[in-house]
Design a protein around this motif. Structure first.
Motif, short mmCIF file in Angstrom:
data_model
loop_
_atom_site.label_atom_id
_atom_site.label_comp_id
_atom_site.label_asym_id
_atom_site.label_seq_id
_atom_site.Cartn_x
_atom_site.Cartn_y
_atom_site.Cartn_z
N GLY A 10 25.16 -15.53 4.66
CA GLY A 10 24.56 -15.21 3.12
C GLY A 10 25.18 -13.81 3.01
O GLY A 10 24.97 -13.22 1.70
N LEU A 11 25.68 -12.53 3.56
CA LEU A 11 25.79 -11.41 3.47
C LEU A 11 27.19 -11.56 2.78
O LEU A 11 28.40 -11.62 3.36
N PRO A 12 27.39 -10.57 1.99
CA PRO A 12 28.87 -9.91 1.83
C PRO A 12 29.83 -9.54 2.38
O PRO A 12 29.38 -8.98 3.67
N ALA A 13 31.16 -10.51 2.47
CA ALA A 13 31.81 -10.33 3.60
C ALA A 13 32.74 -9.09 3.41
O ALA A 13 32.99 -8.30 4.91
N ALA A 14 32.73 -8.05 2.64
CA ALA A 14 33.23 -7.12 2.48
C ALA A 14 32.09 -6.34 3.18
O ALA A 14 32.99 -5.11 4.19
N LEU A 15 30.49 -6.51 2.86
CA LEU A 15 30.06 -5.30 3.37
C LEU A 15 30.27 -5.55 5.17
O LEU A 15 30.15 -4.13 6.28
N LEU A 16 30.15 -7.16 6.11
CA LEU A 16 30.62 -7.63 7.42
C LEU A 16 31.64 -6.80 7.31
O LEU A 16 32.17 -6.49 8.85
N PHE A 17 33.03 -7.27 6.54
CA PHE A 17 34.03 -6.12 7.67
C PHE A 17 34.14 -5.12 7.72
O PHE A 17 34.55 -4.13 8.49
N TYR A 18 33.58 -3.72 6.71
CA TYR A 18 33.56 -3.05 7.20
C TYR A 18 32.77 -1.95 7.80
O TYR A 18 32.36 -0.96 8.31
N ALA A 19 31.38 -3.25 8.05
CA ALA A 19 30.44 -2.98 8.60
C ALA A 19 30.80 -2.80 10.04
O ALA A 19 30.75 -1.64 11.11
N GLY A 20 32.00 -3.73 10.38
CA GLY A 20 32.41 -3.87 11.54
C GLY A 20 33.56 -2.81 12.01
O GLY A 20 33.75 -2.31 12.86
N LEU A 21 34.58 -2.85 10.90
CA LEU A 21 35.00 -1.46 11.57
C LEU A 21 34.78 -0.33 11.52
O LEU A 21 35.42 0.69 12.53
N SER A 22 33.54 0.40 10.97
CA SER A 22 32.85 1.39 10.77
C SER A 22 32.42 1.37 12.10
O SER A 22 31.97 2.84 12.88
N LEU A 23 31.96 0.00 13.57
CA LEU A 23 32.00 0.23 14.57
C LEU A 23 32.61 0.75 15.34
O LEU A 23 32.48 0.44 16.75
N LEU A 24 34.07 0.55 15.21
CA LEU A 24 34.89 0.52 16.31
C LEU A 24 35.22 2.16 16.20
O LEU A 24 35.37 2.56 18.00
N PRO A 25 35.33 3.36 15.85
CA PRO A 25 34.90 4.89 15.61
C PRO A 25 33.03 4.69 16.97
O PRO A 25 33.63 5.93 17.64
N SER B 250 20.22 -0.98 8.35
CA SER B 250 19.66 -2.20 8.75
C SER B 250 18.37 -2.29 8.24
O SER B 250 18.52 -3.81 7.34
N LEU B 251 17.78 -2.15 7.76
CA LEU B 251 16.35 -2.36 7.41
C LEU B 251 15.90 -2.67 5.92
O LEU B 251 15.66 -2.65 5.10
N LEU B 252 16.54 -0.70 5.33
CA LEU B 252 17.13 -0.77 4.08
C LEU B 252 18.03 -1.67 3.49
O LEU B 252 17.09 -2.26 2.36
N LEU B 253 19.24 -2.49 4.37
CA LEU B 253 19.35 -3.72 3.31
C LEU B 253 18.63 -4.67 3.53
O LEU B 253 18.80 -5.55 2.34
N LEU B 254 17.69 -4.68 4.82
CA LEU B 254 17.10 -6.07 4.21
C LEU B 254 15.75 -5.65 3.46
O LEU B 254 15.46 -6.89 2.49
N ALA B 255 15.24 -4.44 3.16
CA ALA B 255 14.76 -4.56 2.29
C ALA B 255 15.27 -4.30 0.98
O ALA B 255 14.29 -4.69 -0.19
N SER B 256 16.86 -3.90 0.65
CA SER B 256 17.31 -4.29 -0.36
C SER B 256 17.23 -5.25 -1.03
O SER B 256 17.39 -5.11 -2.24
N GLY B 257 17.64 -6.43 -0.58
CA GLY B 257 17.36 -7.58 -1.08
C GLY B 257 16.48 -7.65 -2.14
O GLY B 257 16.56 -8.20 -3.92
N PRO B 258 15.43 -8.21 -1.36
CA PRO B 258 14.18 -8.63 -2.74
C PRO B 258 14.33 -7.07 -3.68
O PRO B 258 13.38 -7.52 -5.18
N LEU B 259 14.30 -5.77 -3.15
CA LEU B 259 14.44 -4.74 -3.93
C LEU B 259 14.98 -4.62 -4.67
O LEU B 259 14.55 -4.27 -5.94
N PHE B 260 16.78 -4.62 -5.05
CA PHE B 260 16.99 -4.45 -5.93
C PHE B 260 18.43 -5.27 -6.00
O PHE B 260 19.56 -5.22 -6.34
N SER B 261 17.97 -6.33 -5.30
CA SER B 261 18.92 -7.42 -4.77
C SER B 261 20.54 -7.07 -4.77
O SER B 261 21.79 -7.37 -5.49
N TRP B 262 20.76 -6.21 -4.02
CA TRP B 262 22.09 -5.31 -3.80
C TRP B 262 22.72 -6.80 -2.42
O TRP B 262 23.84 -7.41 -2.71
N VAL B 263 21.35 -7.15 -1.60
CA VAL B 263 22.42 -8.47 -0.90
C VAL B 263 21.66 -10.13 -0.79
O VAL B 263 20.22 -9.64 -1.09
#
Length: 132
Positions: free
Chosen positions: A37-52, A83-96
C-alpha cells in the motif's frame, strides 16, 4: 566481544543489507507497492538512495575512521526516524496509507536498522583505545 559483533563485520552487514534492500525496493517497487500500500515511487527512490549508501558503508568497513563510523550510525538513526515519520504521516497528514503488511515491513526494517546502529555504536566504543 564475539568476532561477529566487531565493527568491521557489522559495517559489512550494513553495506550488504543496504545493497540488498536497495535492489529489492528499486527493482520490485511496483509489486511491493501492491503488497504494502506504499507508493511505488517512494519505494523506488528509497531503494535507489540505498545503493550509494551501501557503497559508503562498504568504504567505511574497509577503512573505519571514528568520524565516518559516527556518520554511518547517525545515517542509520536518520533512516529509522524517517521510517517512523513515514508511518506517522499516514494518520496525521495522509501522505501514505500503508496496509498492515506495509506497516509491518517499515516497522521491521526500522527495528533492524536501529539494532544495527546500536551494535555499530557499541562496537565503535569498544574499538577505541582506552585512555591510561
Amino acid at each position: 566481544m564475539p568476532k561477529l559483533l566487531t565493527l568491521r563485520p557489522l559495517l559489512i552487514i550494513d553495506a550488504a543489507t543496504c545493497a540488498a534492500m536497495g535492489l529489492a525496493l528499486s527493482i520490485g517497487a511496483a509489486p511491493l507497492s501492491a503488497l504494502t500500500g506504499l507508493p511505488a515511487a517512494l519505494l523506488f527512490y528509497a531503494g535507489l538512495s540505498l545503493l550509494p549508501i551501501a557503497v559508503f558503508m562498504a568504504l567505511v568497513a574497509w577503512r573505519p575512521h571514528p568520524g565516518t563510523v559516527r556518520l554511518a550510525v547517525l545515517g542509520n538513526a536518520a533512516w529509522v526516524a524517517a521510517s517512523l515519520l513515514l508511518l506517522a504521516s499516514g494518520p496525521l497528514f495522509s501522505w501514505v496509507a500503508p496496509n498492515a503488511f506495509g506497516i509491518a515491513l517499515v516497522s521491521v526494517q526500522a527495528i533492524g536498522v536501529a539494532a544495527l546502529a546500536l551494535l555499530e555504536q557499541t562496537a565503535a566504543r569498544a574499538a577505541r583505545p582506552q585512555a591510561a
